[in-house]
Design an enzyme around this catalytic site. Sequence first.
Site, PDB file in Angstrom:
ATOM      1  N   PRO A  50      -5.788  -4.391  -0.949  1.00 47.99           N
ATOM      2  CA  PRO A  50      -5.867  -5.594  -0.122  1.00 47.99           C
ATOM      3  C   PRO A  50      -7.164  -5.680   0.696  1.00 47.99           C
ATOM      4  CG  PRO A  50      -4.198  -4.066   0.715  1.00 47.99           C
ATOM      5  CD  PRO A  50      -4.628  -3.549  -0.622  1.00 47.99           C
ATOM      6  N   GLN A  73       0.846  -1.208   0.000  1.00 49.98           N
ATOM      7  CA  GLN A  73       0.000   0.000   0.000  1.00 49.98           C
ATOM      8  C   GLN A  73       0.874   1.248   0.000  1.00 49.98           C
ATOM      9  OE1 GLN A  73      -3.567  -1.059   2.898  1.00 49.98           O
ATOM     10  NE2 GLN A  73      -1.688  -1.837   3.788  1.00 49.98           N
ATOM     11  N   GLU A  94      -3.190  -8.763  10.685  1.00 45.49           N
ATOM     12  CA  GLU A  94      -2.918  -7.553   9.877  1.00 45.49           C
ATOM     13  C   GLU A  94      -2.055  -7.984   8.689  1.00 45.49           C
ATOM     14  OE1 GLU A  94      -3.431  -4.052   9.631  1.00 45.49           O
ATOM     15  OE2 GLU A  94      -2.134  -4.491   7.900  1.00 45.49           O
ATOM     16  N   HIS A 103     -12.992   3.850  17.074  1.00 49.34           N
ATOM     17  CA  HIS A 103     -12.483   2.687  17.813  1.00 49.34           C
ATOM     18  C   HIS A 103     -13.378   2.327  19.005  1.00 49.34           C
ATOM     19  CE1 HIS A 103      -8.561   3.878  15.785  1.00 49.34           C
ATOM     20  NE2 HIS A 103      -8.873   2.697  15.304  1.00 49.34           N
ATOM     21  N   ASP A 111     -11.552  -4.364  11.081  1.00 50.77           N
ATOM     22  CA  ASP A 111     -11.122  -2.960  11.077  1.00 50.77           C
ATOM     23  C   ASP A 111     -10.274  -2.755   9.833  1.00 50.77           C
ATOM     24  OD1 ASP A 111      -8.825  -1.014  13.188  1.00 50.77           O
ATOM     25  OD2 ASP A 111     -10.220  -0.423  11.579  1.00 50.77           O
TER      26      ASP A 111
END
Length: 285
Positions: free
Chosen positions: A165, A33, A108, A64, A158
Amino acid sequence: MCDLTVWNETLHPQFGQYFSVDRVLYRERTALQDLIIFENAAFGRVMALDGVIQTTERDEFIYHEMLTHVPLLAHGHVKHVLIIGGGDGGMLREVCRHQDVETVTMVEIDASVIDFCRQYLPRHSAGAYDDPRLNLIIDDGVNFVTQTQRTFDVIISDCTDPIGPGASLFTSEFYTGCRRCLNPGGVFVAQNGVCFLQQDEAQESYHRLSHTFADASFYQAAVPTYYGGPMVFAWATDNEALRHLQPDTIQARFHRAGLRCRYYNPAIHCAAFALPQYLLDALNA
Ligand code: SAM
């Protein structure tokens, strides 16, 4: 560092927001990215991926808190949480505030995001990456949920918007994988964009989730830098009652959790499931 003075968001070709750039702290094309972190007088430090705002120091708490405390307090006895994405660490920080949570697994895809956010946005994670309950995995969220033998009480996606992606986290394959590793009574939630401008994405998610879970809907919160109206959070469970809990039930759980928040409170929790008519009409079209 580059002499960028204005940063324009490119999420929508016809309509956008800009930020004056006081200082670029970091810019890199990671393997996956285009990542930038810069300082802005109104919002503090700002992080963007592939031309889209991901988070700012000033308004991140709204997003959040709402994507964490609504599912965890609605569930009522969460022990195991899965976060997909969340590289800035803000979601991990909020989940770790729940002392009854025993494990937090975070998947992640881009380790660079974690590294740079720990360095340039330290208040987002606020030490949560050192929480002994954390199991950090670098992988595509789809791979994980379709292959893991672990199960979870709450899954929080999240993720970025469905570009690059992030696109794989809005697919039926991903939702089916999440349903597969969710415990009975579990709750799946995901950021699903600003419904006034990204209505097609909300419709798509709703129809896919409805084929996978007994109950699919949304709840909402207005986050200033996710501009254009309220952001909707996808909600999916096998028990519709979980989104119709009484305020005093949420209040008791909020009190027992000992949380003090800046946006979330039990009244906002219950009200967030009220959706604008144009979205309801679009979902039932
Ligand atoms: N608050 C932001 C929003 O609403 O758009 C999301 C912020 S967070 C930085 C998004 C994270 O999702 C990023 O760290 C990105 O690397 C991660 N991500 C994107 N696609 C992913 C995938 N397929 N699997 C796991 N993580 C992914």
